[in-house]
Write a protein that holds these residues in place. Sequence first.
Motif, short mmCIF file in Angstrom:
data_model
loop_
_atom_site.label_atom_id
_atom_site.label_comp_id
_atom_site.label_asym_id
_atom_site.label_seq_id
_atom_site.Cartn_x
_atom_site.Cartn_y
_atom_site.Cartn_z
N SER A 131 -24.31 17.15 -41.55
CA SER A 131 -24.05 18.37 -40.78
C SER A 131 -25.32 18.76 -40.04
N PRO A 149 -20.63 13.49 -39.77
CA PRO A 149 -20.00 14.34 -40.78
C PRO A 149 -19.26 13.54 -41.85
N GLU A 286 -20.78 26.27 -40.08
CA GLU A 286 -20.24 25.35 -39.06
C GLU A 286 -18.77 25.06 -39.31
N VAL A 287 -18.44 24.75 -40.55
CA VAL A 287 -17.10 24.29 -40.89
C VAL A 287 -16.07 25.41 -40.73
N PHE A 328 -8.55 20.95 -37.42
CA PHE A 328 -9.97 20.63 -37.36
C PHE A 328 -10.33 19.47 -38.29
N GLU A 331 -9.11 16.07 -37.09
CA GLU A 331 -9.79 15.55 -35.91
C GLU A 331 -11.24 15.17 -36.20
N GLN A 332 -11.96 16.04 -36.89
CA GLN A 332 -13.41 15.88 -37.03
C GLN A 332 -13.84 15.15 -38.29
N HIS A 333 -12.99 15.04 -39.29
CA HIS A 333 -13.41 14.49 -40.58
C HIS A 333 -12.50 13.36 -41.04
N ASP A 334 -12.03 12.59 -40.09
CA ASP A 334 -11.21 11.43 -40.38
C ASP A 334 -12.08 10.29 -40.92
N ARG A 337 -12.95 7.47 -38.47
CA ARG A 337 -13.93 7.91 -37.47
C ARG A 337 -15.33 7.89 -38.06
N ARG A 341 -18.46 5.46 -36.86
CA ARG A 341 -19.75 6.03 -36.46
C ARG A 341 -20.89 5.30 -37.18
#
Length: 357
Positions: A131, A149, A286-287, A328, A331-334, A337, A341
């Motif tokens: 983060s 993330p 943030e989360v 969220f 999308e962001q914590h798959d 993904r 990265r």
Amino acid sequence: MRILQLNFERGWRGGERQTLLCLRHFRAAGHHAALLARRGEPLARAARDEGFEVHEVQNAFSLCGKLLGIARRYDILHAQTANTLTWLALLKPVLRRPIVFTRRTAFPVSDKKQDKTRWKWRRADLLAAISEAAAAEPRRLGLPVAVIPSAIEARPFDIDRARAFSEQFDLQGRKVIATVAALTREKDPCTLVRAVHALRRTRDDFIFLHLGAGGDAEQAARSLAAELDVQDCYLFAGFQQGVEDIYRLMDVFVLASAHEALGTSVLDAFLYSVPVVSTNAGGLAEVLADGRGLLCEVGDHEALARAMGRVLDDAGLRSEMVRKAHAFVLEQHDPRRMAHRYLDAYQAVLTRFEARG
């Protein structure tokens, strides 16, 4: 690529879950993923059960010996914990392999430890953080950081397990407020006890479950619960296997952390559509931004109590929080993904390493 993940922690917390997720998704992407872990601990057992190559060691001495024997078999050495980075940093001239480190905490570095910590972090060919909060200290010390993330994935719902748990703790007919956190000082369980006591002054239709292993604040939390006479509604339920099933029983999830880099238990709540109340510590701000949850100041038990009551009473607020949070986290914590990265970063590190000869 041949990737060795290193995690020498005891028990089973967020970092261990993330290590296993990395192993799964690196393998799914066609790479050879292996683990070096402490002998007999849950992570080593889980990885071995899933068919991964696991190198188990008992202590720091055997860890170093194992690294000297196997490191050259791998293209990337990824320290998932600070202690494993220490040994990789010391052995780097001999290992001659690129090192990646993921920082999973947001603790400030003390003045006394700055030089040592900066030296250790600089030994990593890639320094990642889960983060912006976790990245803040390395950046303050002048180091580049890639923010990758943590991820989360749903487990099939075991309705029998959830039903048995509900019966064991007599949850029927009551609102269920819960946390999933070890009883440690950084998780600040005493503030949670005080918050439940404050909420109890206004209503008696709920039960609070504290799910998590013991720690250095356990005795203080239990003593405070007895002092405030909330043992009938504040239940220390301990560490639970398959805790994901219990999220399906929750009406509100709460986290009172004083320090938190990200909070994967909050991501679980998002995934299982449980509205969240938490402190604004570190990565939690943030989360839970943009209406994904209600934020309170660290240590403010009265604010936590008011927020819990508000979520219980306002169906429209709950629905909107859950909708935003669920979108969220998907999308962001798959996990795929996250894995890609890391794999892209590994390849860049490996290319630079090979170019240096």
